[in-house]
Design a protein around this motif. Structure first.
Motif, PDB file in Angstrom:
ATOM      1  N   LYS A 169      27.821  49.073  19.753  1.00 46.05           N
ATOM      2  CA  LYS A 169      27.838  48.082  18.860  1.00 46.05           C
ATOM      3  C   LYS A 169      25.692  47.682  18.603  1.00 46.05           C
ATOM      4  O   LYS A 169      25.537  47.782  17.304  1.00 46.05           O
ATOM      5  CB  LYS A 169      28.344  46.424  19.469  1.00 46.05           C
ATOM      6  N   ALA A 170      25.390  47.303  19.657  1.00 50.65           N
ATOM      7  CA  ALA A 170      24.207  47.073  19.243  1.00 50.65           C
ATOM      8  C   ALA A 170      22.903  47.738  20.360  1.00 50.65           C
ATOM      9  O   ALA A 170      21.791  48.384  19.957  1.00 50.65           O
ATOM     10  CB  ALA A 170      23.590  46.142  19.261  1.00 50.65           C
ATOM     11  N   ASP A 171      23.047  48.308  21.493  1.00 49.78           N
ATOM     12  CA  ASP A 171      22.666  48.289  22.406  1.00 49.78           C
ATOM     13  C   ASP A 171      22.371  49.924  22.935  1.00 49.78           C
ATOM     14  O   ASP A 171      23.640  50.194  23.812  1.00 49.78           O
ATOM     15  CB  ASP A 171      22.479  47.891  23.785  1.00 49.78           C
ATOM     16  N   ARG A 173      20.615  52.806  24.790  1.00 48.74           N
ATOM     17  CA  ARG A 173      20.015  52.420  25.173  1.00 48.74           C
ATOM     18  C   ARG A 173      20.503  53.498  26.264  1.00 48.74           C
ATOM     19  O   ARG A 173      20.458  54.613  26.841  1.00 48.74           O
ATOM     20  CB  ARG A 173      19.664  51.403  26.349  1.00 48.74           C
TER      21      ARG A 173
ATOM     22  N   ASN B  83      30.021  37.462  25.661  1.00 44.71           N
ATOM     23  CA  ASN B  83      28.943  38.977  25.154  1.00 44.71           C
ATOM     24  C   ASN B  83      27.941  37.368  24.457  1.00 44.71           C
ATOM     25  O   ASN B  83      28.033  35.936  24.092  1.00 44.71           O
ATOM     26  CB  ASN B  83      29.222  39.331  23.543  1.00 44.71           C
ATOM     27  N   TYR B  85      24.164  38.046  23.889  1.00 45.71           N
ATOM     28  CA  TYR B  85      23.031  39.106  23.834  1.00 45.71           C
ATOM     29  C   TYR B  85      21.484  38.119  25.024  1.00 45.71           C
ATOM     30  O   TYR B  85      21.337  39.806  25.116  1.00 45.71           O
ATOM     31  CB  TYR B  85      22.655  39.993  22.789  1.00 45.71           C
ATOM     32  N   THR B  89      23.171  42.677  27.515  1.00 47.68           N
ATOM     33  CA  THR B  89      24.300  42.780  26.894  1.00 47.68           C
ATOM     34  C   THR B  89      25.346  42.992  26.945  1.00 47.68           C
ATOM     35  O   THR B  89      26.849  43.976  26.941  1.00 47.68           O
ATOM     36  CB  THR B  89      23.845  44.597  25.825  1.00 47.68           C
ATOM     37  N   VAL B 189      16.667  43.836  21.370  1.00 47.55           N
ATOM     38  CA  VAL B 189      17.854  44.335  20.519  1.00 47.55           C
ATOM     39  C   VAL B 189      18.554  43.413  19.106  1.00 47.55           C
ATOM     40  O   VAL B 189      19.563  44.295  18.658  1.00 47.55           O
ATOM     41  CB  VAL B 189      19.240  43.883  21.925  1.00 47.55           C
ATOM     42  N   LEU B 190      18.142  42.306  19.080  1.00 48.53           N
ATOM     43  CA  LEU B 190      18.680  41.779  18.027  1.00 48.53           C
ATOM     44  C   LEU B 190      17.051  41.083  17.755  1.00 48.53           C
ATOM     45  O   LEU B 190      16.293  41.361  18.688  1.00 48.53           O
ATOM     46  CB  LEU B 190      19.366  40.201  18.587  1.00 48.53           C
TER      47      LEU B 190
END
Lengths: 205, 325
Positions: A169-171, A173, B83, B85, B89, B189-190
């Motif tokens: 989704k977003a991470d 790494r 979740n 974050y 994560t 990340v965000l």
């Protein structure tokens, strides 16, 4: 008492057992109920991780061989490659049977509609001919074509990394780390290839 | 709506989990004692982390099951798989890395288009509110779901107190930003701080809950202590946690996931099995609930508005839900 031909042959059962460890760990966690709140996701992630790791390990053998001069390392390549295919198959089976069980109509759409599943499924499909032609006999029969066919594995590994990257989704790494490993292995090959270009052809592996 | 009676086997009895926590605390203290002088991480400069056991029992006026009698998720699962974050994560990061977070004292800044604005302490906010337990389905945008007994009060009851002006059309929320207590905020990340928002009529809807607790006790840090939003017909990311700011605005506010990937996460984010996430299907979900370990049969069909269509569909009458996803 001589059971094994040489040290490599003697080490093979050990490597085989090591490759089975992640599976044993998974089975252990299933029987103990220690896969956490979303056990199916855990099974999918862990089997997928190992498919990708073993695929990259397979790709790493040739550079490692050149780096260390341990040419016999190449004899582990088939086993690692087949284990990569094995974990990819376990990964797919868990998704199909355990996760989507009862919702197969959804699956058929998924393979076409979801780029990350399309890519992952394609990678698995492409591994099949490689697994089928991994025997000594097939190697001999295919001759020069064998190597061209098995070059597919670079593309397959990249598809595997992409499959992982697209579902995050977003991470990013971790998938990026796998991508870095893939790029490093590719660069190593390109460098050796260009270095070798001026020299007479080396004997086929 | 019917009063909930989850089968006793599906929940960890309170004395059991309290005892477990006590044991864990003892182990923790023992380990810290042993590690003196050799571990920098085990030596906390802040007081010991609050665990769900240190959470206070809440006085609950009434209990409502808004999940159709579905088996509840266990306390352990709901507090160790989520979740947030700000704490990392991975799904177990919030439980692991929220120990340093200090949810007290707390205050919320209320601003924008309303008559009564200013800074309110948590006690102020709770004054006069009757706490109730609401068992809601929680559907994550990642296609898994839980059934959680929240404790809170309708957000609308609080909003009325601030007397929003006629020009106020939306409510915007902001999460606290404390990188020293929220390690995830040290990564990019965000775009911190986390922001969310609702249309005013959504915010005023009786199902929209401002939660201060779950499973009968105050919220654990990892689930958004001390104050969070719960909007059961929307994807979980709309339920902003650890709220420090509430603002009444005229235009649709910028919200974190929507800004980050507008084609993937809409402002409305209503649960909708007919509108897929561009990368995965939203037609079904994996339910995390019941008595623990099930490999098979976790997948269920996702319902429009997460099963709350009867109560909320009218809010979106005439809207194209494919465009306003």
């Amino acid at each position: 008492m001589v059971i094994f031909r040489d040290r490599i042959a003697a080490t093979k059962p050990l490597v085989f057992a090591l490759c089975l460890l992640p599976l044993a760990h998974l089975i252990w966690d299933v029987t103990q109920g220690t896969l956490g709140p979303d056990p199916v996701a855990q099974l999918e992630h862990r089997s997928g991780d190992w498919a990708l790791r073993l695929l990259l390990a397979t790709l790493a053998l040739t550079p490692l061989r050149r780096l260390t001069g341990l040419h016999k390392l190449i004899r582990f390549r088939r086993m690692l490659g087949l284990f990569a295919f094995f974990y990819a198959s376990v990964h797919l089976a868990i998704y199909l049977i355990v996760d989507l069980g009862g919702f197969w109509s959804q699956l058929l759409g998924e393979i076409v509609k979801r780029p990350y599943i399309t890519v992952g499924f394609t990678a698995w499909l492409l591994l099949i001919p490689l697994a089928l032609t991994s025997t000594q006999g097939m190697m001999r029969r295919l001759g020069r074509h064998w190597q061209s066919l098995h070059r597919l594995v670079y593309a397959i590994a990249l598809l595997g990394v992409l499959h992982y990257y697209w579902l995050v989704k977003a991470d990013h790494r971790e998938p990026l780390l796998y991508l870095c490993v893939w790029l490093t292995l590719m660069l190593a090959r390109v460098r050796w290839r260009s270095r070798a270009a001026g020299k007479p052809l080396r004997a086929a592996a | 709506m019917n009063v909930s009676t989850p089968s006793p086997s599906t929940i960890t009895p309170e004395p059991v989990y309290r005892r477990r926590r006590e044991v864990l605390k003892l182990i923790g203290l023992g380990a810290a004692g042993l590690a003196t002088g050799c571990s920098s991480q085990a030596a906390p400069s802040t007081p010991p982390p609050p665990t769900p056991a240190s959470a206070d029992a809440l006085t609950i006026a009434r209990r409502v099951d808004d999940a159709g009698g579905a088996a509840q998720t266990t306390l352990a699962d709901a507090t160790h798989y989520n979740n947030f974050y700000e704490f990392g994560t991975a799904k177990d990061d919030p439980a692991k890395h929220s120990g340093r977070f200090q949810p007290r004292p707390w205050s919320v800044e209320v601003g924008g288009l309303a008559q009564d604005t200013g800074r309110f302490t948590l006690e102020d906010i709770l004054k006069g509110q009757v706490l109730e337990e609401r068992v809601y389905r929680m559907r994550c945008v990642e296609a898994w779901s839980m059934v959680i007994p929240w404790v809170g009060f309708p957000l609308g009851n609080l909003i009325k107190r601030f007397k929003p002006l006629a020009s106020a059309k939306y409510v915007a929320f902001t999460t606290v930003e404390r990188p020293t207590q929220m390690p995830g905020q040290n990564t990019r990340v965000l775009d911190w701080p986390y922001r969310e928002g609702l249309r005013l009529d959504e915010a005023m809807h009786p199902l929209t809950l401002l939660a201060v607790g779950m499973y009968g006790r105050t919220l654990p840090n990892q689930n958004g202590a001390p104050l969070r939003l719960v909007v059961p017909w929307k994807y979980g990311f709309k339920g902003i946690k650890s709220i420090v700011k509430i603002e009444f605005v005229e235009r649709q506010p910028r919200t974190t996931w929507n800004v980050m990937a507008p084609d993937e996460y809409g402002f409305y984010a209503n649960v909708n099995p007919a509108v897929d996430h561009p990368r995965w299907s939203q037609a079904t979900e994996r339910r995390i609930a019941g008595s623990g370990f099930n490999l098979f049969g976790n997948r269920i069909a996702t319902l429009p508005f997460n099963g709350y269509a009867e109560q909320v569909a009218h809010l979106y009458a005439g809207m194209d839900l494919r465009r306003n996803f």
